[in-house]
Scaffold this motif. Structure first.
Motif, PDB file in Angstrom:
ATOM      1  N   LEU A   6      -2.864 -10.351 -11.131  1.00 51.18           N
ATOM      2  CA  LEU A   6      -2.338 -11.297 -10.343  1.00 51.18           C
ATOM      3  C   LEU A   6      -2.088 -11.211  -8.800  1.00 51.18           C
ATOM      4  CD1 LEU A   6       0.837 -11.513 -12.615  1.00 51.18           C
ATOM      5  CD2 LEU A   6      -1.122 -13.092 -12.718  1.00 51.18           C
ATOM      6  N   LEU A   7      -2.686  -9.963  -8.339  1.00 49.25           N
ATOM      7  CA  LEU A   7      -2.856  -9.645  -6.879  1.00 49.25           C
ATOM      8  C   LEU A   7      -4.277  -9.861  -6.373  1.00 49.25           C
ATOM      9  CD1 LEU A   7      -0.420  -6.863  -6.948  1.00 49.25           C
ATOM     10  CD2 LEU A   7       0.177  -9.232  -6.679  1.00 49.25           C
ATOM     11  N   ARG A   8      -4.296 -10.269  -5.087  1.00 47.54           N
ATOM     12  CA  ARG A   8      -5.621 -10.316  -4.349  1.00 47.54           C
ATOM     13  C   ARG A   8      -6.028  -9.008  -3.989  1.00 47.54           C
ATOM     14  NH1 ARG A   8      -5.941 -15.822  -1.016  1.00 47.54           N
ATOM     15  NH2 ARG A   8      -5.656 -17.472  -2.920  1.00 47.54           N
ATOM     16  N   PRO A   9      -7.254  -8.605  -3.922  1.00 47.26           N
ATOM     17  CA  PRO A   9      -7.703  -7.346  -3.317  1.00 47.26           C
ATOM     18  C   PRO A   9      -6.898  -6.963  -1.734  1.00 47.26           C
ATOM     19  CG  PRO A   9      -9.479  -8.390  -4.241  1.00 47.26           C
ATOM     20  CD  PRO A   9      -8.235  -9.205  -4.306  1.00 47.26           C
ATOM     21  N   THR A  10      -6.780  -8.256  -1.050  1.00 50.97           N
ATOM     22  CA  THR A  10      -6.225  -7.850   0.415  1.00 50.97           C
ATOM     23  C   THR A  10      -4.559  -7.612   0.427  1.00 50.97           C
ATOM     24  OG1 THR A  10      -6.353 -10.233   0.691  1.00 50.97           O
ATOM     25  CG2 THR A  10      -8.304  -8.921   1.322  1.00 50.97           C
TER      26      THR A  10
END
Length: 252
Positions: free
Chosen positions: A225-229
């Motif tokens: 659910l999270l972006r890499p950044t």
């Protein structure tokens, strides 16, 4: 010859008879099959629109029965019935007045019931607070509900800080945004409490509690659910913004 006729005219025509009284003339005309009616004016027309259809429930006392709706009818049904009846009996003054009077009675009764319900809800909440344990009362003494405009204004500010932190997540950490949010929280609290020391304690406490809660909650979020950044520091700061907003808005 012509001059004699003009000076002393005598008519012997059979079509010219002696003047008859009005009653005799009317009798003779009726006997011959002719009926003469006098002119009618607008005053002769009945009150309420003449031949217009009259509302049959014009004298019904119950406003719901007058409009033909159940007592538990929704607001949409009430408006629909009122508009339909006004359109059906348009032009008949007494019918329109009766329909409008029933509609206004229902609206007034609905307004009074809503007001009573709101008052009863407040009294129930107040009674529950009074019956609650002492520690709950002491905790509620530190909480207040500001105006809606104030709530939305401060919510927009901290939401902007959160969006700014997400946009700059690839460039660096949200340290600057967190510092600005803490300063804004202390400013709002000082404006409310008129005590800089109290405002600083509450603001810093809100930041610490938010950061600790974020440190425990963020690792529980699934990674897909999270972006890499989005780093742990960024997500923790987002939780801290929520606590800063709650602290400067609802705490005394």
């Amino acid at each position: 010859m012509v001059s004699l006729l003009l000076t002393n005219p005598r008519f012997s025509s059979s079509h010219v008879a002696r003047k008859l009284p009005a009653r005799e003339n009317s009798k003779k005309l009726k006997a011959n099959g002719l009926v003469i009616r006098g002119p009618r004016c607008a005053v002769d027309t009945p009150y309420g629109g003449g031949n217009l259809t009259k509302f049959p429930r014009i004298t019904v006392w119950d406003p719901y029965k007058r409009l033909g709706i159940p007592p538990d009818a929704s607001e949409e049904e009430i408006w629909s019935s009122r508009n339909f009846l006004l359109q059906q009996y348009a032009g008949h003054e007494r019918s329109e007045e009766s329909i409008e009077a029933a509609f206004e009675k229902i609206l007034m009764a609905s307004f009074i019931n809503r007001r009573k319900t709101k008052i009863n809800l407040k009294s129930k909440l107040k009674k529950k607070v009074e019956e609650s344990p002492p520690w709950v009362k002491n905790l509620l003494n530190f909480v207040e509900l500001p105006a809606t405009e104030v709530i939305f204004r401060r919510l927009f500010l901290f939401a902007f800080m959160g969006g700014w932190s997400i946009i700059n997540s690839a460039e660096g950490g949200p340290a600057f945004q967190v510092a600005v949010s803490l300063a804004a929280c202390i400013y709002f609290l000082n404006e409310k409490t008129k005590s800089l020391a109290r405002a600083f304690i509450i603001g810093l406490g809100s930041l610490v509690v938010g950061w600790v809660c974020g440190s425990f909650l963020v690792p529980m979020i699934p990674s897909f659910l999270l972006r890499p950044t989005w780093t742990l520091e960024l997500l923790t700061s987002l939780v801290a913004y929520v606590f800063l907003f709650l602290g400067c808005t609802f705490l005394k």
